[in-house]
Design an enzyme around this catalytic site. Structure first.
Site, PDB file in Angstrom:
ATOM      1  N   TYR A 172      39.153  86.035  53.540  1.00 12.34           N
ATOM      2  CA  TYR A 172      40.451  86.132  54.219  1.00 12.34           C
ATOM      3  C   TYR A 172      40.390  87.123  55.383  1.00 12.34           C
ATOM      4  O   TYR A 172      41.423  87.566  55.871  1.00 12.34           O
ATOM      5  CB  TYR A 172      41.547  86.557  53.238  1.00 12.34           C
ATOM      6  N   ASP A 208      32.866  80.365  38.299  1.00 13.55           N
ATOM      7  CA  ASP A 208      33.178  79.050  37.717  1.00 13.55           C
ATOM      8  C   ASP A 208      33.155  79.117  36.188  1.00 13.55           C
ATOM      9  O   ASP A 208      34.017  78.563  35.508  1.00 13.55           O
ATOM     10  CB  ASP A 208      32.250  77.943  38.255  1.00 13.55           C
ATOM     11  N   ASP A 238      42.566  85.396  44.370  1.00 11.64           N
ATOM     12  CA  ASP A 238      43.768  84.607  44.658  1.00 11.64           C
ATOM     13  C   ASP A 238      43.829  83.408  43.711  1.00 11.64           C
ATOM     14  O   ASP A 238      44.857  83.126  43.078  1.00 11.64           O
ATOM     15  CB  ASP A 238      43.719  84.151  46.124  1.00 11.64           C
TER      16      ASP A 238
END
Ligand code: ATP
Length: 340
Positions: free
Chosen positions: A125, A206, A230
């Site tokens: 980001y 994951d 996030d």
């Protein structure tokens, strides 16, 4: 004691859930002088102003603390996210997002009590993106710095120590992203050595997602880089009743902006059906932060009662009350708690 705070209602469902929250804080008897800023994001851009107007930034810098509703970010084009800009400009590097089971809510798990600590100012980001028109290639730089990583990881361990939590998990993808995630993991391993009383481990992102949807009770504090954090916080919100009930805070060394995990939810905006619980729990975090623990406890206690009883709840959590009906019922109950 009187507090001067910034209030950013935002857009979409923001004004509805913010109004409900202010009503509940008032019922708790906290004296707050709000500096309200409604012109932000698309509303500001339509008036020829920057999406994040300078007076908003100045207001928070002067007051130190803000309560913020969601501000819509255009998808794929248009202005840079106001939410991300604000976190970067004010250096609010720690995004704290608790996911705790609410008694009375029918969810697949009833014993979840974990907190996501998301690095809030860099990673994917960072806003360093390029598009090569000639070759039709898009690049995005995930900038991870030693300083940025160390301070969020240390923040997480310090929080765990202060709040009697005993387990930190670092989420990464260092097997593939050897430099960026690799740096974050190396720093985590070093910082963990300073907190021998706290159990520490790491998980590949994951694998962690799979573990979280099967055994979330095993997790306590989870720290990660911006994008993973996030995504994890929406995932963990889903484990405890959804975005309507999960709070959040953006914290820096000097300033703090309290903001729920959810976005502006345009699909239900303006209909008086949004659940203000996430925003109200966000305000509980804010009241603890500004030194109003009794008001925070009164609101939280009344909120938990409402969920246990289950008579007045919004439709996202199985009820049929409107936003304002829920807020009125909660405000009444909070006022009784405060009087008692
Ligand atoms: P952003 O990317 O801006 O954070 P998001 O992708 O998390 O946004 P939201 O705008 O939060 O998306 O909405 C996702 C879904 O959750 C929508 O279907 C919306 O109706 C629902 N939702 C979000 N917040 C609430 C709320 N407070 N009450 C009820 N439903 C909500």
């Amino acid at each position: 004691m009187s507090h001067e705070l910034t209030l950013l209602p935002g857009d979409g469902i923001g004004p509805e859930v913010t109004e409900a929250t202010v009503q509940v804080i008032e019922a708790a008897g906290v004296d707050i002088v709000w500096d309200r800023h409604r012109v932000i994001g698309a509303t500001a851009v339509e008036r020829g102003r920057p999406a994040l107007p300078p007076d908003v930034v100045e207001s928070i810098q002067e007051r130190g603390t803000a309560l913020k509703g969601p501000v819509t970010t255009p998808v794929g084009k248009g202005f840079t996210s106001v939410n991300v800009q604000l976190r970067q400009r004010l250096d609010l590097y720690a995004n704290v997002r608790p996911a705790t089971s609410l008694e009375g809510l029918d969810t697949p798990f009833d014993d979840v009590d974990l907190i996501i600590f998301r690095e809030n100012t860099e990673g994917l980001y960072s806003g360093i993106e390029y598009f090569d028109d000639r070759l039709d290639i898009a690049d995005s730089i995930a900038r991870v710095t030693r300083r940025g990583s160390e301070r969020i990881i240390r923040f997480c361990f310090e929080y765990a120590r202060e709040h009697g939590r005993d387990h930190v998990t670092l989420a990464h993808k260092a097997n593939i992203l050897k430099k960026t995630s690799g740096l974050f993991l190396d720093i985590g391993n070093d910082v963990a050595a300073d907190y021998p009383e706290i159990e520490y481990d790491d998980r590949i992102i994951d694998n962690l997602c799979m573990q979280l949807v099967t055994n979330p009770e095993r997790y306590d504090c989870i720290v990660s880089t911006n994008l993973f954090g996030d995504i994890l916080s929406d995932l963990t919100a889903g484990l405890v009743g959804g975005l309507g009930v999960t709070p959040g805070a953006n914290i820096g060394d000097e300033l703090a902006v309290f903001e729920a995990v959810h976005g502006s939810a345009p699909d239900i905006a303006g209909q008086n059906v949004a659940n203000p619980t996430a925003m109200i729990r966000t305000a509980v975090m804010m009241l603890q932060h500004i030194g109003e623990p009794d008001a925070a406890a009164a609101i939280e206690g009344a909120l938990f009662e409402m969920y246990r009883e289950g008579d007045v709840l919004t439709r996202d959590v199985g009820g049929n009350a409107s936003t304002s009906e829920f807020a009125d019922a909660l405000a009444d109950r909070v006022a009784h708690h405060v009087e008692a």
